[in-house]
Scaffold this active site. Structure first.
Site, PDB file in Angstrom:
ATOM      1  N   HIS A 179      28.016  41.967  37.005  1.00 40.34           N
ATOM      2  CA  HIS A 179      29.565  42.015  36.871  1.00 40.34           C
ATOM      3  C   HIS A 179      29.936  42.783  35.442  1.00 40.34           C
ATOM      4  CE1 HIS A 179      33.560  42.469  37.901  1.00 40.34           C
ATOM      5  NE2 HIS A 179      33.844  41.365  38.536  1.00 40.34           N
ATOM      6  N   HIS A 182      36.293  45.473  35.744  1.00 45.28           N
ATOM      7  CA  HIS A 182      37.683  44.873  35.922  1.00 45.28           C
ATOM      8  C   HIS A 182      38.226  43.977  34.711  1.00 45.28           C
ATOM      9  CE1 HIS A 182      36.075  45.203  40.712  1.00 45.28           C
ATOM     10  NE2 HIS A 182      36.195  46.318  39.695  1.00 45.28           N
ATOM     11  N   TYR A 184      36.382  41.842  32.861  1.00 44.63           N
ATOM     12  CA  TYR A 184      35.804  40.451  32.526  1.00 44.63           C
ATOM     13  C   TYR A 184      34.807  40.555  31.553  1.00 44.63           C
ATOM     14  CZ  TYR A 184      38.120  39.200  36.749  1.00 44.63           C
ATOM     15  OH  TYR A 184      39.033  39.014  37.749  1.00 44.63           O
TER      16      TYR A 184
HETATM   17  C1  LIG Z   1      39.965  39.293  47.711  1.00 45.33           C
HETATM   18  C2  LIG Z   1      39.118  40.251  46.602  1.00 45.33           C
HETATM   19  C3  LIG Z   1      38.318  39.555  45.812  1.00 45.33           C
HETATM   20  C4  LIG Z   1      37.685  40.522  44.838  1.00 45.33           C
HETATM   21  N1  LIG Z   1      36.567  39.759  44.039  1.00 45.33           N
HETATM   22  C5  LIG Z   1      35.842  40.688  43.252  1.00 45.33           C
HETATM   23  C6  LIG Z   1      34.623  40.276  42.612  1.00 45.33           C
HETATM   24  O1  LIG Z   1      34.382  38.734  42.733  1.00 45.33           O
HETATM   25  N2  LIG Z   1      33.961  40.842  41.786  1.00 45.33           N
HETATM   26  C7  LIG Z   1      34.265  42.428  41.935  1.00 45.33           C
HETATM   27  O2  LIG Z   1      33.543  43.113  41.290  1.00 45.33           O
HETATM   28  N3  LIG Z   1      35.273  42.921  42.576  1.00 45.33           N
HETATM   29  C8  LIG Z   1      35.723  41.962  43.248  1.00 45.33           C
HETATM   30  N4  LIG Z   1      37.148  42.547  43.881  1.00 45.33           N
HETATM   31  C9  LIG Z   1      37.366  44.122  44.125  1.00 45.33           C
HETATM   32  C10 LIG Z   1      36.307  44.580  45.377  1.00 45.33           C
HETATM   33  O3  LIG Z   1      34.839  44.575  45.203  1.00 45.33           O
HETATM   34  C11 LIG Z   1      36.376  46.099  45.635  1.00 45.33           C
HETATM   35  O4  LIG Z   1      36.038  46.956  44.532  1.00 45.33           O
HETATM   36  C12 LIG Z   1      38.051  46.406  46.012  1.00 45.33           C
HETATM   37  O5  LIG Z   1      38.676  45.311  46.830  1.00 45.33           O
HETATM   38  C13 LIG Z   1      38.523  47.787  46.481  1.00 45.33           C
HETATM   39  O6  LIG Z   1      37.491  47.918  47.711  1.00 45.33           O
HETATM   40  P1  LIG Z   1      38.537  48.095  48.951  1.00 45.33           P
HETATM   41  O7  LIG Z   1      39.526  48.928  48.736  1.00 45.33           O
HETATM   42  O8  LIG Z   1      37.408  48.297  50.270  1.00 45.33           O
HETATM   43  O9  LIG Z   1      38.874  46.651  49.333  1.00 45.33           O
HETATM   44  C14 LIG Z   1      37.678  41.789  44.941  1.00 45.33           C
HETATM   45  C15 LIG Z   1      38.706  42.275  45.972  1.00 45.33           C
HETATM   46  C16 LIG Z   1      39.238  41.441  46.796  1.00 45.33           C
HETATM   47  C17 LIG Z   1      40.514  42.026  47.698  1.00 45.33           C
END
Ligand SMILES: Cc1cc2nc3c(=O)[nH]c(=O)nc-3n(C[C@H](O)[C@H](O)[C@H](O)COP(=O)(O)O)c2cc1C
Length: 375
Positions: A179, A182, A184
Site C-alpha cells: 500500500h 492515499h 499513508y
Molecule cells: C470503505 C472503503 C475502504 C477502503 N479502504 C482502502 C484500503 O484499505 N486500501 C486502499 O488502498 N484503498 C482503500 N479504499 C479505496 C478503494 O480501494 C478504491 O480505490 C476506491 O473505493 C475507488 O474505487 P470505487 O470507486 O470502485 O469504490 C477504500 C475505499 C472504501 C470505499
C-alpha cells in the site's frame, strides 16, 4: 460488415480474458479493490471475513486484493478491528481466507499497510507506540506529535514488510500488494508535502522513492521470483484530493522507474475516477501512463460501475456514457490490464458474475448503507 456486440456481451467477452501477473494467471480482468472493513476484532479475520471474500470469488472476481492489513510494526496501525498480517492467530485466520478464496476459484493477495503519520498516538493495538513518518508531518500538513523516522525505524519497517510478504507466500496467498497510496506511510515518503528530509530519503522524486524501492527490493528478495509483487500508488491523498506526486509524465517516470527496477511486477494506479486523463495532451489515465512508462501490467480503478449511467449503458438504454464503453476500449487498447472495483462490489457480491454473464440488467445501484455490513 462487422456485427456490433451488445454492450453486455462485449463487456463479458473482454473482461473474461485471463491475464498473467508474473507467475500468476488470473482467470479474468476483474479485481476487488482493497477496502478497509474493520470487522476483525483483535486483528484476526474470522469466518465472516472469510465468507465475505469467498462469496465474491465464487461470483467471478478474478483477483481479490484484501483490505489493508497491518505489517508487524507497532506503529503500523490504529485500530484493533483492522486485520493484522502478523501473529499466529491472525495469520491462521488469513490462511483460511486464502484457502476459501481458492476453493471458490479465485486468486487473492493481501494489501500490506503501514499508516505512518496518520496514526493518533494512544490508539490500539499498541497504544504507546509513536506515530512516525518521514518528517513527523501529517498528510493534512500539520505537524503532529509524531517522530521523524531514524535509520533504525526505516530498517524495522522494511523488515516488517518483507516478513509479511514471506508470510503471505508461506500461508498460501498468490502475491502481495504494497500500500503505497492515499497518504499513508510509503506515500508520505513519495510526496513532497510530507517528506522534508534532507538525507538520502528526501529531496527530488528519485530520493523520495528510495524508501519505497527498498521495501520492494526487500520483499522481492524474500519471496519466490515468480510471486507477484503489486505496488499501489496514487496522486491523491485521503486528506488532500488535489495533491499530486507528479505534475508531468517525466516526474511520474522518475518515481516509477526505481520501483520497477526494484522488482514491482504490477502497478495499481489508484484514481477516484478512472476516465480522467492524467496529464494534458493525452487521453491516458494514471494506469495508462504507468503502463506506458514502465512496461509493467497495470490495474486501473475508480468509480467503475457505481452510478445509474453505468447500468443504463449496459442495458443499452439512452446515450452511451463514459462508464463501460470507454473502459472496454482502453482495455482493448492494452492501456491497462485489469479493472479494480470497490464500492460496487460491496453493494453487490454478485457484481462480477452479472457482468461476466451479461446479466447486467440485474446490477444494483450503489447505496452507502453497504458500508455497514459484511454481507
Ligand atoms: C470503505 C472503503 C475502504 C477502503 N479502504 C482502502 C484500503 O484499505 N486500501 C486502499 O488502498 N484503498 C482503500 N479504499 C479505496 C478503494 O480501494 C478504491 O480505490 C476506491 O473505493 C475507488 O474505487 P470505487 O470507486 O470502485 O469504490 C477504500 C475505499 C472504501 C470505499
Amino acid at each position: 460488415m462487422t456485427v456490433t456486440a451488445s454492450p453486455a456481451s462485449r463487456a463479458a467477452e473482454i473482461l473474461s480474458r485471463p491475464v498473467t501477473l508474473n507467475g500468476l494467471t488470473v482467470p479474468n480482468r476483474i479485481a476487488m479493490a482493497p477496502m478497509t472493513r474493520m470487522f476483525s476484532p483483535g486483528g484476526v479475520p474470522g469466518e465472516d471475513v472469510r465468507s465475505y471474500y469467498a462469496r465474491r470469488a465464487a461470483a467471478g472476481v478474478g483477483l481479490i486484493v484484501t483490505e489493508g492489513t497491518y505489517v508487524g510494526h507497532e506503529s503500523a496501525g490504529q485500530s484493533d478491528r483492522v486485520p493484522r498480517f502478523h501473529g499466529e492467530e491472525q495469520l491462521a485466520g488469513w490462511a483460511k481466507v486464502a484457502e476459501a478464496v481458492h476453493a471458490a476459484g479465485g486468486t487473492i493477495v493481501p494489501q500490506l499497510w503501514h499508516i505512518g503519520m496518520v496514526r493518533e498516538q494512544g490508539q490500539a493495538p499498541y497504544a504507546d507506540a509513536p506515530a512516525m513518518g518521514p518528517s513527523g508531518i501529517r498528510p493534512d500538513g500539520t505537524e503532529g506529535t509524531g517522530k521523524a523516522m531514524t535509520q533504525g525505524d526505516l530498517d524495522d519497517v522494511i523488515g516488517a514488510f518483507a516478513e509479511a510478504a514471506a508470510a503471505a507466500e508461506r500461508i498460501g496467498f498468490d502475491g502481495v500488494e504494497l500500500h503505497g497510496a492515499h497518504g499513508y506511510l510509503i506515500d508520505q515518503f513519495l510526496w513532497a508535502g510530507t517528506n522534508r528530509r534532507t538525507d538520502a530519503y528526501g529531496g527530488d522524486p528519485v530520493s523520495r522513492t528510495k524508501f519505497a524501492a527498498e521495501i520492494v527490493a526487500a520483499v522481492r528478495e524474500t519471496v519466490s521470483p515468480d510471486f507477484p509483487v503489486i505496488f499501489r500508488f496514487s496522486q491523491w491523498k485521503q486528506d488532500a484530493y488535489d495533491a499530486r506526486l507528479a505534475e508531468t509524465p517525466e516526474e511520474l517516470g522518475a518515481i516509477l522507474a526505481p520501483l520497477a527496477a526494484a522488482g514491482v511486477d504490477v502497478f495499481h494506479a489508484s484514481t477516484r475516477r478512472h476516465w480522467i486523463p492524467e496529464f494534458e495532451g493525452s487521453d491516458l489515465n494514471l494506469a495508462g501512463w504507468t503502463k506506458k512508462l514502465t512496461g509493467r501490467p497495470t490495474i486501473t480503478v475508480g468509480s467503475v460501475g457505481l452510478d445509474g449511467d453505468f447500468i443504463r449503458a449496459f442495458a443499452g438504454e439512452g446515450a452511451p456514457v463514459q462508464g463501460i464503453d470507454d473502459l472496454l476500449d482502453r482495455l482493448e487498447r492494452d492501456e491497462f490490464d485489469m479493472v479494480a472495483v470497490g464500492r460496487a462490489l460491496l453493494q453487490d457480491p454478485e457484481w462480477a458474475a452479472k457482468v461476466l454473464a451479461g446479466r447486467t440488467g440485474e446490477l444494483k445501484p450503489y447505496d452507502a448503507a453497504a458500508l455497514r455490513t459484511l454481507s
